[in-house]
Design a protein around this motif. Structure first.
Motif, mmCIF file in Angstrom:
data_model
loop_
_atom_site.group_PDB
_atom_site.id
_atom_site.type_symbol
_atom_site.label_atom_id
_atom_site.label_comp_id
_atom_site.label_asym_id
_atom_site.label_seq_id
_atom_site.Cartn_x
_atom_site.Cartn_y
_atom_site.Cartn_z
ATOM 1 N N ASP A 81 -57.144 -73.820 3.536
ATOM 2 C CA ASP A 81 -56.638 -73.855 2.159
ATOM 3 C C ASP A 81 -57.216 -72.700 1.336
ATOM 4 O O ASP A 81 -56.513 -72.075 0.533
ATOM 5 C CB ASP A 81 -57.007 -75.197 1.522
ATOM 6 N N GLU B 122 -55.587 -69.490 2.309
ATOM 7 C CA GLU B 122 -54.216 -69.419 1.802
ATOM 8 C C GLU B 122 -54.208 -68.987 0.334
ATOM 9 O O GLU B 122 -53.401 -68.161 -0.086
ATOM 10 C CB GLU B 122 -53.538 -70.782 1.971
ATOM 11 N N ARG C 154 -52.527 -75.728 11.048
ATOM 12 C CA ARG C 154 -52.717 -76.910 10.206
ATOM 13 C C ARG C 154 -52.113 -78.151 10.889
ATOM 14 O O ARG C 154 -52.690 -79.245 10.836
ATOM 15 C CB ARG C 154 -52.073 -76.661 8.847
#
Length: 1001
Positions: free
Chosen positions: A403, A406, A640
């Motif tokens: 995360d 990203e 993921r």
């Protein structure tokens, strides 16, 4: 040595390059070097000296040679250089020297320092070319000095004849003449010999005085050692006979001391014999007193031991019980150890059971061990769950990292897109700045070329304006001077006419009755003329004439100054043109402003290019970052999904393993704690059971050991035991009592001790007083004998040292006498030196005699045989002799001092001395041939006939192709000497004009 060509550049007053062809000048034998004051005549001679030796003559040389020699008129980019071509010792050489030069930097502003440089070349006649010999300053200096055979000082004395030194020499006294000769002929070594001999005389005199002082000091010490029975000689250090007097007094003192030593030896022998007898008596009395005291002490000790016999027997009984109790001690120690161990085991068991649940309160060791094994087996089954729990934490961390990556890539993409959207506009702006800076740099280069001419033209215009004002003022001054001259001339003519009109009255003032008239010869003067009120005498006329001459000289000077100013004005006008100064100033300032503005713009070129290059690199970096962020975003989607599937499987496994607790770790900790408590409790229960059995066995062995040792109970055996300190103290007391008893019995049994106890008590005090008195008499006799022996030894030692000092000083006294005679002789203070002539003066007198003889040959020709120079050794007043110089006048036949010569006579006498010195120094330098000589000023004091005779003498120097250069201001010499080198000075520096024998420039 013959000079061929001299070339100077930016040297002294010469701003450019000037050359002198000595071969052309030397064709006539005599040549003239002339020019106005300050033009640079002496600089030509300085250049010759500098080329040969690297320095200039006399006071012109200095520490900053390069700055001193460089011309102020030279262009900044022109380097100072002197090149001399000459023939010496059959070799044709060329020496080129460049002093240190602070030149402008080739790049940027400011200056930089170039080192001095020197070249030496030789002409190879076979190859008809020059070849390089050396570029080393030291090697070239040694080579030139060796070839010339003269130092720089000798060269300046011989080749550049110092007229002024010899004129002062002729008028100087003996002291000043000696200093000048010492400088011309380097006689410092002879002065150093005088100084060295004087120093050696003072040093040896001080050594002799120091030696005599040391000898007198030894004599005083001998007097103290002899007890003031020695008489010292009444002589001071350095006086003759001191050594013999000291040695004689020392011999008498030694004889007296030895007689005193013999008497002291006899007294000491008698005292030692009496001391020995008193000592033997004292020893006998002391031994008797010791034995009597020993017997009484032994009886007292035996009585004290008898009184303590009961305590001794009690201590023996206690020691016996302690030895029996020591057999029971091991059993006692074993029982105490078993009891302590059992108590510790019971306490540990109670602590372990208190930590267990109530269900295990009465369990035995076997039941506790079984429960511990079951808990350990359950704990071993949780390893897989622990690994799953750790993997779950790792999965959460990976998901959090994805995360975060990203979000970071999203920021990179957004920032890159924003920056790249404005790239084209940014690149265009930076390129425009680069183009602007390039245009400014080109403009700055163009303006820089125009700046210096504009500055020079402005400076010339300012000079033109100032010189215009100076010209107007000079015209006014010249016109005023012309008017003053005309008025002074008219006044002088008027006074002259008035005097001629009244000359009869002036003549009548000198008439006397009976004396003939100077005009008519009559002896009677019936009506002499009388002076009227306005009569003008000769003094008034001469004052008017002097005023007229001064006014005429001032007029000439003002007209010459007007011509110089007009010439300078023409040069400034030619350089500046007719443009007004204000307009040139505005143009120069505008040009300077444009240049500064362009230069500032050009200074931004490098920075603008650098910013454009960095912006290009940044654009490439942003594009690459955008592509890499997009690739990473696509790869994270599959990663993921894999993490989510693995996480679901691990959560099912952990729910089964945790049970009712929050985590697998908590369940594992619970099982580990239970297993440890059960295992520890089982171990403590078994330990308590074992220690109880060992305590029971120890009690049985202790009871049996006490019974065998004779004790009723184990406690009685324990009470009979003694610790180490009490046991050692009791044993020491028993041993001491036994030893004391044996010693007392032994002393009482000795035969000599018992016999001494039966005698009368010894009188030790009387015997000691007698022995002490004998010792005191012996010590006094020994002290007297020792003092006499030391006195003899000290006198022998000091006498030997004094004798050695006398022997050692004998050669020094001889050396002092010899050095003192030599120092007095060389210093001129000795009676043997009848003329009181110093060594240096003697050498200088010999040189002066040679110079006078060589100078007389030329002086006779210059004076038409009238004058002869002779050297004199006569003393002047109370001074010293050796440096007298007289001139013999053939017309009167009398000899007189050279200080009485007139100005012209002094000149050709000093010239004859200078030429004579040149011959003497040349012979001293090894006979080096000097084909070129220079003679300084002084010809203006000669009349025409004497000048012709002097020139004839100088012309005779041309024998064997020798040339002579005359440095003079005398205008008549320009007519008599056709070969000339003229130095012309100007505002831009001096230049040289050369005229050969044919008269061409």
């Amino acid at each position: 040595m013959r000079l061929h060509r001299l070339t100077v550049t930016a040297f002294g007053p010469f701003g450019g390059t000037q050359s002198v062809d000595f071969d052309e000048l030397s064709t006539a034998g005599l040549f003239l070097l002339h020019g106005p004051t300050g033009a640079g005549k002496t600089s030509v001679l300085d250049a010759v000296c500098y080329a040969l030796y690297g320095t200039v003559p006399g006071a012109r040389q200095g520490g900053g040679q390069g700055a001193t020699l460089r011309s102020d008129h030279a262009a900044p980019a022109t380097r100072t250089e002197v090149a001399l071509e000459l023939t010496v010792a059959g070799r044709r050489l060329e020496v080129t020297r460049q002093p240190p030069w602070e030149r402008p930097k080739k790049r940027g502003t400011g200056t930089t320092l170039d080192k001095a440089q020197t070249w030496l070349r030789e002409y190879d006649a076979t190859a008809a070319a020059w070849k390089d010999l050396s570029r080393s300053h030291q090697e070239i200096g040694e080579e030139v000095t060796q070839l010339l055979g003269m130092s720089r000082e000798q060269f300046c004395q011989v080749v550049l004849l110092p007229q002024g030194d010899f004129a002062r020499f002729l008028r100087a006294d003996a002291e000043a003449r000696g200093k000048l000769l010492g400088r011309l002929f380097d006689t410092r070594r002879f002065a150093d010999v005088e100084k060295r001999l004087a120093e050696r005389r003072r040093a040896t005199e001080a050594q002799v005085r120091d030696g005599d002082a040391a000898l007198l000091a030894d004599a005083h010490r001998m007097q103290q050692a002899a007890g003031d029975a020695m008489e010292l000689p009444d002589l001071d250090p350095g006086e003759p006979g001191l050594a013999e007097a000291v040695l004689g007094a020392a011999a008498v003192a030694r004889s007296t001391a030895r007689e005193q030593l013999t008497v002291a030896d006899c007294a000491l022998t008698a005292a030692e014999s009496a001391q020995a007898g008193a000592g033997r008596t004292l020893d006998d009395v002391r031994e008797l007193a010791r034995l009597q005291r020993r017997f009484a002490e032994a009886r007292e000790r035996a009585a004290r031991l008898e009184e303590g016999a009961e305590a001794y027997r009690e201590a023996q009984a206690r020691m016996e019980r302690a030895r029996k109790a020591e057999k029971v001690a091991p059993a006692l120690d074993l029982r105490e150890s078993a009891d302590a161990e059992h108590r510790r085991a019971a306490a540990a068991e109670a602590r372990a059971r208190a930590l267990l649940p109530e269900s295990f309160a009465d369990a035995g060791a076997a039941g506790l061990a079984t429960a511990a094994r079951r808990a350990a087996e359950e704990l071993g089954g949780l390893d897989s769950a622990r690994r799953a729990e750790r993997r779950m934490v790792e999965l959460l961390d990976e998901r959090t990292g994805l995360d975060r990556e990203e979000r970071a890539d999203a920021d990179v993409l957004r920032e890159a897109e924003d920056w790249l959207d404005g790239w084209e506009e940014t690149r265009a702006g930076l390129q425009a700045r680069v183009d602007s800076a390039q245009q400014a740099a080109s403009l700055a280069e163009q303006l820089a070329v125009r700046r210096e001419p504009a500055r020079q033209r402005l400076a010339a215009a300012r000079r033109r304006d100032q010189l215009t004002q100076d010209t107007d003022e000079a015209v006014i001054r010249a016109r005023d001077a012309q008017e003053r001259m005309l008025r002074a001339k008219q006044h002088w003519l008027d006074l002259k006419e008035q005097r001629l009109t009244g000359i009869a009255a002036e003549l009548a003032a000198h008439l006397t009755d009976g004396e003939p008239c100077a005009v008519c010869g009559a002896t009677e003067h019936p009506a002499p003329a009388r002076k009227d009120a306005g009569h003008v005498d000769r003094e008034a006329e001469e004052h008017a004439l002097a005023a007229y001459q001064r006014a005429d000289e001032q007029r000439t000077a003002d007209e010459r100054r007007l011509g110089d100013v007009r010439q300078a004005l023409a040069a400034a006008t030619a350089a500046a043109g007719d443009t007004p100064t204000e307009q040139l100033c505005d143009e120069a300032e505008e040009l300077e402003d444009q240049y500064e503005q362009a230069r500032r713009g050009a200074a931004e070129l490098h920075a603008a290019r650098e910013r454009l290059r960095q912006a290009g690199h940044e654009q490439e970096r942003r594009v690459a970052a955008r592509q890499e962020a997009a690739v990473r975003t696509a790869a994270r989607v599959g990663h993921r999904e894999r993490l989510d599937r693995e996480r679901a499987g691990l959560e099912e496994e952990l729910d089964r393993a945790r049970g009712t607790l929050d985590s697998v770790a908590a369940r594992a900790a619970q099982l580990e704690r239970r297993t440890a408590l059960l295992t520890d409790a089982a171990d403590t229960v078994r330990a308590a059971e074992d220690t109880a059995q060992r305590l029971k066995d120890a009690d049985a062995r202790l009871a049996d050991a006490a019974f065998r040792a004779g004790f009723e109970t184990p406690q009685a055996a324990a009470d009979a035991l003694l610790d180490d300190a009490v046991h050692r103290e009791l044993q020491r007391r028993l041993d001491a009592w036994q030893t004391e008893e044996a010693a007392a019995r032994a002393v009482l049994a000795e035969a000599d001790t018992a016999a001494a106890a039966r005698q009368r008590p010894a009188d030790l005090e009387s015997a000691e007083r007698a022995a002490s008195a004998a010792d005191r008499r012996t010590r006094d006799a020994a002290s007297a004998q020792d003092a006499a022996a030391r006195r003899c030894a000290e006198l022998d030692r000091l006498s030997a040292r004094a004798t050695a000092s006398v022997h050692r000083l004998a050669p020094l006294r001889e050396e002092y006498d010899r050095v003192a005679r030599m120092a007095g002789l060389t210093a001129g203070t000795s009676a043997d030196n009848e003329r009181r002539m110093r060594l240096e003066s003697y050498v200088l007198a010999a040189r002066l005699e040679q110079v006078a003889a060589a100078a007389t040959v030329r002086l006779r020709r210059m004076s038409s045989g009238r004058y002869t120079l002779v050297h004199s050794d006569d003393r002047t007043g109370r001074g010293r002799s050796g440096l007298g110089l007289h001139v013999v006048d053939a017309w009167t036949g009398r000899e007189r001092d050279t200080a009485t010569l007139s100005g012209g006579e002094t000149f050709f006498a000093s010239l004859a001395l200078a030429l004579g010195l040149a011959d003497v120094v040349t012979d001293e330098a090894g006979g080096v041939r000097l084909d070129t000589l220079f003679i300084d000023e002084g010809f203006g004091s000669l009349d025409d006939q004497t000048l012709d005779e002097v020139l004839d003498v100088l012309d005779s120097l041309r024998e064997r192709d020798r040339s002579v250069g005359i440095v003079s201001h005398v205008a008549d010499l320009r007519r008599r000497i056709h070969a000339q080198l003229e130095v012309v000075k100007g505002r831009s520096g001096s230049v040289l004009r050369q005229r050969g024998i044919q008269g061409g420039l």
